[in-house]
Every structure is written in C-alpha cells, then in structure tokens.
Enzyme design. Structure first.
Site, PDB file in Angstrom:
ATOM      1  N   GLY A 343      41.551  40.646  34.964  1.00 24.29           N
ATOM      2  CA  GLY A 343      42.115  41.986  35.071  1.00 24.29           C
ATOM      3  C   GLY A 343      42.016  42.603  36.449  1.00 24.29           C
ATOM      4  CG  ASP A 344      40.099  44.513  40.062  1.00 21.78           C
ATOM      5  OD1 ASP A 344      41.067  44.303  40.818  1.00 21.78           O
ATOM      6  OD2 ASP A 344      39.160  45.272  40.357  1.00 21.78           O
ATOM      7  CG  PHE A 345      40.543  36.581  39.730  1.00 19.80           C
ATOM      8  CD1 PHE A 345      39.322  36.313  39.142  1.00 19.80           C
ATOM      9  CD2 PHE A 345      41.086  35.651  40.591  1.00 19.80           C
ATOM     10  CE1 PHE A 345      38.647  35.131  39.407  1.00 19.80           C
ATOM     11  CE2 PHE A 345      40.426  34.462  40.868  1.00 19.80           C
ATOM     12  CZ  PHE A 345      39.203  34.205  40.267  1.00 19.80           C
TER      13      PHE A 345
END
Length: 414
Positions: A343-345
C-alpha cells in the site's frame, strides 16, 4: 439560526473537548433540524458540530463533509474543515486532525486571512494533545495575536468558557492525551519524543529505541503486523494498548538511506521483498485495499482537505485534488490483478534486512498499486539500473503501463 442555538448549548472541558450544557435540549435540536436536500451549508455545519458534541462522530463527519461541498466561500470551507478536524481529534486521530488543520490554515492564509486564527487555535490544541507543547504554544500564540489584531473584543467563545482561556498557551502540557498504562510503564509517563527521524510519518514518533504510533493508523497497523508476522519480515510489536502501538527498532537502516548512490542493489532488495509479499495467498488476507475502498477514501481526503496539491508529481502540478479524483473515476481500469499489497511500497518502508514497515495500508489490491510507487521512487532516486534490478528480482518483464500511471495518480490523493 440553528448554529446560534447549537453554540449556546456547547462549552469546552479542561482538555478543550466539546461538552454539552443541556444534552436533551441539544438532542431535540438535532432531531428537529432540516436534513437531506433541505439542509444548506450552515445547517449542515451546525448539525455536524452538534453531533460531534453528542459523541456521534461518523454522523458528524458526514454532515461536515456535505457542508464543505455546499460551501459558497473559502471561509465556509475552512469552518467546516476545522469541524472535521475536531471530529478526528475527539475520536483520537490526532495526526489526522493536525493535517486537516494545517491544510485549512494554508487555505486561510491564501484566500481568507480573517479565518486564520480558527485553524491555528485547533492546531494548537491538537499539537498539545500529541505532547508537543512548544509547537502548541507557537500556534496558540499566533492565533491569539491574530484575534487581537482583528479587533474582536474579549468575550465568551462558547458556553461558559472565556475566550482568553480557549486561546491560552500557558499550561498546554495538561492537554496531552495520557499514554495507556502498559505503554507508560514501558516508556515512562513523559517520554522524550523525536518527531524528526528516518521514515517518520505524521502519526509516528521515536522514544529511545522504540517507534510509537497512535490513533487509527496504529490500530490498523497492529492488526496487520499480527497477521503478517508469520508470513513476512515485520517489526516486533513491543506493546499495544488502546490506540497506541510500540514497535522495536528493526536494527537496520531503510533502503532510502542509500539515496543518491545509484546502487542497483536497492532495486534488487525491493524486488525480492515485494515478490515475497505478493506471493502470500490472497484468500488468507482479511484486509481490503481494492479500488472501491481506495476511491471512497480518496474522495473523503479531497473533501476534508487532506490533499496537498503542491506536493503532486510534476505531471499533475496545476491540477486540483478534485480534478485528480474526477480523472480517477473516468479512467478506472476494468479489472484488478489481486495480491496482498503493501500500500505504500517505497524505499523508506523497506529495511536493508528485508523487514517491511509502515503497514497500515496493507490489503488485497492490484499488484500495480505497489509496483507504481516502487518504480516511481526507484526511477527518481536511484536511476534506471535500480529499476531494471527491481523488475528482474520481482520477476516481471513488462508491467501494465496504463495501470502504473493510474496507481501513481491515485497515490496523489493519499
């Protein structure tokens, strides 16, 4: 007007939280108030404030979001968004409240300077609640100065609390939300907080060798850490109580620490980590990050003023958050290639030892949600060799370019 009647029934307690002077009377006002299509901006905002005071946060937020949409001026937008910030603050999401206050303040300074004291006041309370007294004093002091410059006579802002006390920047330490007992036993009742460190987000602080997160993000991340710890490398949970999560230092730097070195090893490390995460069976994952969920949250972020258009990527500069959201609706892909997505890589959320951090957004989503952000950051900060190493380690020759562009676009609203 409904707003005047509501204001007369609301005061503030010692922690600057709304309190109701006459609950049955306020409840009766709410029940008699116009709703649906008959409610204008002012009625919606008054209803939102009344429901906030009554502790009905979800209903309050719905009316205040609608008040934003019905606003006819920047001043009305600011007033409704400050109400939303108070919903977040009362509900325990202090980082969310802080962000809304800061963005409302930015709007006030640009388009409605006469309103700047309002978001500053609520920003001060929010910072004080987070245990940041110096920043709180600065915000409250500026709010009081602006109020005096406006020529407003001293009086009572609400209920029985004098306006001077509402703006007071003296004993802000007393406004700090106390830590739950198990966390206080670990860190001490008044730990020294460091809000300026590698990888720190709005809800993240460091206390000694621990990382501490508070609010809905902490609750979301704890659930994901517990679920993921048998499936991937994650930080150790040291304590969790109420809405406070304490995790241990992972013993390594984030991959972002190598920025500027053009090291292809960063891309390879990110590719391996993402391949392993995306191999986790989707059927086992209880968290939903698919487009219906993302687009609903994106809309809330736009209405609430949580999006900084000045931080958009170069190809979106000049667009408003609303324009970006409309593009997302118009260009939505037909299908989703589902995996368990971070989701926020970004490089700052992957440690050099492979441990994944900042997992509050993890859930079942299209793999391009992670690929888009990873490739954007690797390309901009580490160069083409890191990008090639990432794709090789991940095992994908050619990602879907249209989906990469779409998920980069949706990230603008988060």
């Amino acid at each position: 007007m409904l707003s005047d009647k509501v204001r007369q029934l609301i005061t503030y307690d010692a922690r600057r939280r709304m309190a109701v002077a006459d609950r049955p009377k306020l409840r009766a006002l709410v029940e008699r108030a116009p709703a649906g299509g008959d409610a204008d901006h002012e009625s919606r905002r008054a209803l939102g404030v009344a429901l906030l005071a009554l502790g009905e946060y979800e209903r309050a937020a719905g009316h205040l979001r609608r008040a934003v949409e019905l606003a006819g001026s920047p001043a009305q937008v600011i007033a409704a968004r400050v109400g939303l910030a108070e919903v977040y603050r009362h509900g325990g999401d202090l980082p969310g409240a802080e962000l809304i206050c800061r963005m409302a303040l930015e709007l006030a300074r640009a388009q409605a300077p006469e309103m700047a004291a309002l978001p500053l006041l609520h920003l001060g309370w929010t910072l004080a609640g987070q245990g940041r007294p110096e920043a709180a004093r600065q915000a409250l002091g500026e709010a009081l100065e602006l109020r005096r410059e406006s020529g407003r006579a001293p009086g009572r802002e609400s209920g029985e609390m004098p306006a001077e006390e509402l703006f007071a920047a003296g004993d802000v330490e007393a406004l700090a939300v106390p830590l739950p007992p198990s966390v206080a036993a670990l860190l001490g009742a008044g730990p020294e907080w460091d809000h300026d460190h590698d990888g720190a987000g709005g809800s993240l602080a460091r206390a000694g060798s621990y990382f501490v997160r508070r609010g809905p993000e902490a609750v979301a991340e704890h659930a994901r850490l517990v679920w993921l710890r048998e499936r991937a490398g994650v930080a150790e949970v040291v304590a969790f109580e109420g809405d406070v999560l304490v995790t241990a230092d992972t013993g390594a730097e984030t991959l972002a620490a190598a920025e500027g070195t053009d090291d292809p090893g960063v891309g390879a490390a990110m590719g391996r980590a993402l391949r392993e995460l995306h191999a986790v069976p989707v059927k086992d994952c209880p968290f939903d990050g698919r487009l219906d969920v993302l687009l609903a949250q994106a809309r809330r972020n736009v209405v609430e003023g949580r999006v900084d258009a000045g931080d958009f990527d170069d190809d979106n500069l000049g667009r408003t958050p609303s324009q970006v959201y409309e593009r997302l609706l118009a260009e939505r892909p037909e299908g989703e290639d589902l995996v368990v997505a971070h989701g926020d890589f970004t490089p700052s959320n992957v440690m050099a030892n492979g441990v994944l951090i900042d997992l509050a957004r993890l859930g079942v989503a299209d793999r391009h949600r992670d690929l888009a952000i990873a490739l954007r950051d690797l390309s901009g900060d580490f160069g083409p060799e890191a990008v090639a190493a990432f794709l090789s380690a991940y095992g994908l020759e050619a990602p879907d370019e249209a989906k990469l562009a779409y998920y980069r676009l949706i990230d603008e609203l988060f």
